[in-house]
Design a protein around this motif. Structure first.
Motif, mmCIF file in Angstrom:
data_model
loop_
_atom_site.group_PDB
_atom_site.id
_atom_site.type_symbol
_atom_site.label_atom_id
_atom_site.label_comp_id
_atom_site.label_asym_id
_atom_site.label_seq_id
_atom_site.Cartn_x
_atom_site.Cartn_y
_atom_site.Cartn_z
ATOM 1 N N LYS A 86 0.865 -1.185 0.000
ATOM 2 C CA LYS A 86 0.000 0.000 0.000
ATOM 3 C C LYS A 86 0.902 1.235 0.000
ATOM 4 C CE LYS A 86 -4.020 -2.009 0.291
ATOM 5 N NZ LYS A 86 -3.994 -2.753 -0.944
ATOM 6 N N SER A 107 -3.553 -7.714 -11.055
ATOM 7 C CA SER A 107 -3.146 -6.382 -10.573
ATOM 8 C C SER A 107 -4.068 -5.301 -11.115
ATOM 9 C CB SER A 107 -1.708 -6.080 -11.013
ATOM 10 O OG SER A 107 -0.818 -6.984 -10.426
ATOM 11 N N LYS A 108 -4.445 -4.373 -10.206
ATOM 12 C CA LYS A 108 -5.343 -3.289 -10.624
ATOM 13 C C LYS A 108 -4.680 -1.913 -10.513
ATOM 14 C CE LYS A 108 -9.709 -5.655 -10.068
ATOM 15 N NZ LYS A 108 -9.117 -6.979 -9.943
ATOM 16 N N ASP A 109 -4.137 -1.568 -9.351
ATOM 17 C CA ASP A 109 -3.499 -0.256 -9.182
ATOM 18 C C ASP A 109 -2.120 -0.301 -9.835
ATOM 19 O OD1 ASP A 109 -5.630 0.751 -7.728
ATOM 20 O OD2 ASP A 109 -4.855 -0.123 -5.870
ATOM 21 N N GLU A 112 0.156 3.610 -9.060
ATOM 22 C CA GLU A 112 -0.458 4.448 -8.042
ATOM 23 C C GLU A 112 0.437 5.647 -7.735
ATOM 24 O OE1 GLU A 112 -2.569 3.419 -3.769
ATOM 25 O OE2 GLU A 112 -1.225 1.995 -4.696
#
Length: 200
Positions: A86, A107-109, A112
């Motif tokens: 995070k 995986s999405k972010d 970031e």
């Protein structure tokens, strides 16, 4: 030119032999080492980092897996974050070194806060490091390589299958066993470099 990254694992090759290998390969053109040690205690890990820093060719970057504070304390080039990290304000404030991140099938972010300098994408082939992790599919690889820069493929890559990656847009490969366990790592490294650059 596409480059090869060496990922360490002292369960496979001990500290002293890994440093010796890294020195040889850095003189041949190895550009990056990722120190990825899940089982070393802090004292041994610091010893390993310092030994690596003092030994390899200065053109070879050293990255530490997961430990931002230790990477900064030891003044190495960067830190590689697992996919699950995070990103907090504290981390973005510490952006004095290079940041890398692992990306997998789900995986999405992706990038970031736009702070990552490169991405390890994989596993592209079945791998003993993550035996239960599904390989990343063709559609996901194409999507990631369209949307991100500085993609480094990882996972099960060797001199027999690396040519299969040439259809994609990428900047290099990261390998562990293929170099750490090679009977002739110099030849393996040079062959791998030629293959990923379409020269073989």
């Amino acid at each position: 030119m596409k480059n090869v990254t060496l990922i360490t694992n002292t369960n496979l090759l001990n500290i002293e032999n890994t440093v010796q290998l890294s020195v040889k390969l850095s003189r041949l053109g190895l550009k990056r080492i990722q120190i990825r040690e899940k089982n070393l205690n802090r004292k041994d890990l610091i010893y390993f980092i310092k030994k690596m820093k003092d030994s390899v060719d200065e053109s070879c970057e050293i990255f530490l897996n997961g430990n931002l504070d230790l990477a900064i304390e030891n003044n190495i080039n960067g830190v590689h974050f697992p996919e699950s990290t995070k990103i907090t304000k504290n981390i973005t404030k510490e952006k004095k070194i290079l940041f890398g991140k692992s990306l997998h099938q789900n995986s999405k972010d992706l990038n970031e806060h736009n702070i990552f300098d490169y991405f390890h994408v994989g596993p592209v082939f079945p791998t003993l490091t993550h035996p239960s992790t599904a390989t990343i599919n063709n559609e996901k690889i194409i999507s990631l390589t369209k949307n991100l820069d500085n993609i480094i493929f990882v996972g099960g890559i060797n001199i027999k299958n690396a040519y299969r990656l040439l259809k994609y847009n990428f900047d290099g490969v990261a390998v562990m066993r293929e170099l750490l366990l090679s009977k002739n790592p110099k030849e393996t490294f040079l062959n791998l470099e030629e293959i990923i650059n379409g020269k073989k």
